[in-house]
Write an enzyme that holds these catalytic residues in place. Structure first.
Site, PDB file in Angstrom:
ATOM      1  N   SER A 228     -23.110  -4.046 114.790  1.00  0.00           N
ATOM      2  CA  SER A 228     -22.686  -2.669 114.550  1.00  0.00           C
ATOM      3  C   SER A 228     -21.379  -2.659 113.736  1.00  0.00           C
ATOM      4  CB  SER A 228     -22.563  -1.925 115.889  1.00  0.00           C
ATOM      5  OG  SER A 228     -22.469  -0.537 115.698  1.00  0.00           O
ATOM      6  N   ASP A 454     -33.273   1.859 113.924  1.00  0.00           N
ATOM      7  CA  ASP A 454     -31.909   1.928 114.455  1.00  0.00           C
ATOM      8  C   ASP A 454     -31.332   3.330 114.278  1.00  0.00           C
ATOM      9  OD1 ASP A 454     -29.069   1.576 114.929  1.00  0.00           O
ATOM     10  OD2 ASP A 454     -29.391  -0.573 114.623  1.00  0.00           O
ATOM     11  N   HIS A 484     -30.759   0.148 118.798  1.00  0.00           N
ATOM     12  CA  HIS A 484     -29.578  -0.249 118.029  1.00  0.00           C
ATOM     13  C   HIS A 484     -29.451  -1.766 118.066  1.00  0.00           C
ATOM     14  CE1 HIS A 484     -25.803   0.080 116.068  1.00  0.00           C
ATOM     15  NE2 HIS A 484     -25.037  -0.111 117.128  1.00  0.00           N
TER      16      HIS A 484
END
Length: 515
Positions: A228, A454, A484
């Site tokens: 991320s 995602d 995610h």
């Protein structure tokens, strides 16, 4: 409402033990003539996480034996004054489980946020990286401004309970003025309580900390696993130190080419896609979907629930009630993983019957609130890092001009993402750039993994990261999945490709696809 794309939450540090750690970490000492690259880390058994790290118990013993160890690394408060005051960067490690002759070095993790505590997150997911531990010491850290590393402080737990209940999608002039007032009040509290550290929490500062960490850990190259926001941090590191990049993987990739406005719009589309996929999945099973008969019916019923909650909140977790804001937070949290979809179904069922507990628990999870009512400093750190990195300062006029486009992207999430762009209004520290520079000519190859489903870091960002890193650096791998990130989905194809590179230096062909 918190912008769900940012996983934001915060807390005022109040315990005596943590206050002493904060004071020690915010410029209380000077490095003088000390060579910080030569410092020796004093590894010890890990304490229980601090309130700013999320609280809880000390990490459990490692799978297959061994204990987690923690240490504090000294780093300059201001990297432009490397001989000036220092702060402490909290580290955690698990020594390699394999023979010393097979050890490659340390594998450093950043799990995202920005503002997430690596010291608490790595043990939570430690079993997922058992294979990687056969040849690496697994290492993570609280980036500066986060957890135990000179944490940014803003407002109290009680104030945050109120903050997260308030309407974040204003419908008229008075509500818009109230949103701006609340934002300004929160940002002023951050400046008042964290003035010394606020100018020094940019991603470039954290990247320089990582290069110091590499040297202190004794590695010639930085072997890195970024997830991320950790992909943005990794890209900035590769730009600043291309010759120091070892084997690196970026998973759940932030698009480095976008402004905050473009990123917010992309995430509105990403969360809407995840909601669409949830609705299709629920109504495609042989058993009846309890929250709708068709995908559109599921979404229509959710929209009606949120409209009703704006008028009349329902009981949540006493004494708090489930507001429209909290419910939207809870829905967003459940879309981060397909494993959470069952909780979303149950939470919606209960909310339709007037019980908001499950959706509020999901909202609390997103916001970093523990069962005892204490918050981690995720919101404070996230705001400080994001606003220091990003140059734009948006106005209500900017939001209103673009609101129709955000609503078209997602009737549910679009308005929240749009109004969330005001979070840096009146921030005390100027933003650095419109988007990060991740160009890294001369870097070793970086495996870049994008997930087509995602919600928080839309798939298109992986391709743009590959292009921005430059020719011969980014190697793209696509995972056709949900949630995610990719590696922690347990998909064997993804894990084989990542493990193959990190453990054996074998890269998949760029453009490879896992499903």
């Amino acid at each position: 409402m918190v912008n769900p794309s940012r996983l934001r939450a915060a807390a005022l540090i109040t315990t005596a033990a943590l206050l002493s750690a904060v004071l020690a970490g915010c410029g209380g000492s000077s490095s003088g003539d000390e060579d910080l690259t030569a410092q020796k880390l004093d590894w010890k058994d890990c304490p229980a996480p601090s309130e700013a790290e999320g609280g809880g118990s000390a990490p459990s013993p490692l799978p297959h034996g061994g204990e987690w160890q923690c240490a504090t690394m000294k780093a300059p408060l201001d990297w432009s004054k490397p001989k000036g005051d220092t702060i402490g960067i909290a580290l955690i490690r698990a020594r390699t489980s394999g023979p010393a002759s097979k050890r490659i070095g340390s594998l450093v993790f950043n799990f995202g946020g920005p503002g997430g505590s690596g010291v608490t997150t790595l043990p939570a997911f430690g079993s997922d990286y058992t294979t990687l531990r056969t040849r690496y010491d697994l290492v993570s850290f609280d980036p500066r401004g986060v957890g135990r590393s000179a944490p940014v402080e803003c407002v109290s737990n009680a104030q945050l309970d109120v903050f997260f209940q308030q309407d974040a999608t204003p419908d008229d002039k008075a509500e818009r003025a109230d949103l701006l007032r609340r934002t300004k009040k929160f940002n002023a509290a951050c400046e008042r309580n964290s003035k010394k550290v606020l100018p020094h929490v940019r991603t470039t500062d954290a990247a320089r900390d990582m290069d110091l960490m590499r040297q202190v850990l004794g590695d010639a190259k930085l072997h890195y696993f970024g997830i991320s926001y950790g992909t943005e941090l990794g890209g900035v590191y590769a730009h600043l130190f291309p010759k120091h990049v070892g084997r690196a993987v970026f998973d759940a990739v932030v698009d480095p080419t976008q402004t905050p406005e473009q990123g917010a719009l992309g995430q509105a589309k990403g969360f809407q896609l995840a909601l669409d996929n949830f609705a299709k999945d629920c109504t495609s099973k042989e058993t009846e979907c309890p929250v709708g008969d068709t995908p559109q019916d599921v979404k229509d019923r959710i929209a009606k629930l949120l409209d009703d909650l704006e008028k009349k909140p329902i009981p949540g977790i006493f004494p708090r009630r489930l507001t429209q804001t909290a419910a939207t937070n809870g829905i967003a949290q459940s879309l981060y993983s397909k494993d959470f979809w069952e909780y979303l179904t149950e939470g919606l069922e209960q909310a339709y019957d007037g019980d908001g507990k499950i959706l509020m628990l999901l909202s609390d999870s997103l916001n970093g609130r523990s069962e005892n009512g204490e918050y981690s400093n995720l919101l404070a750190a996230n705001t400080a890092i994001s606003c220091s990195d990003a140059k734009p300062r948006y106005t209500t006029g900017d939001v209103e001009r673009n609101l129709a486009e955000f609503r078209a992207a997602s009737a549910l999430f679009g308005p929240y993402m749009a109004w969330g762009m005001l979070s840096c209004t009146d921030w005390a520290v100027p933003g650095a750039a419109y988007h990060p520079d991740v160009s890294a000519p001369g870097s070793a190859p970086i495996l870049v993994v994008g997930n087509t489903g995602d919600p928080a870091t839309p798939y298109e960002g992986a391709r743009r990261m590959v292009e921005a890193l430059g020719k011969g650096v980014g190697v793209e791998l696509t995972y056709k999945g949900q949630g995610h990130g990719s590696y922690d989905s347990k998909n064997k194809c993804v894990q084989s490709a990542v493990d193959g590179y990190l453990l054996d230096g074998k890269l998949p062909k760029s453009g490879s696809v896992c499903s």
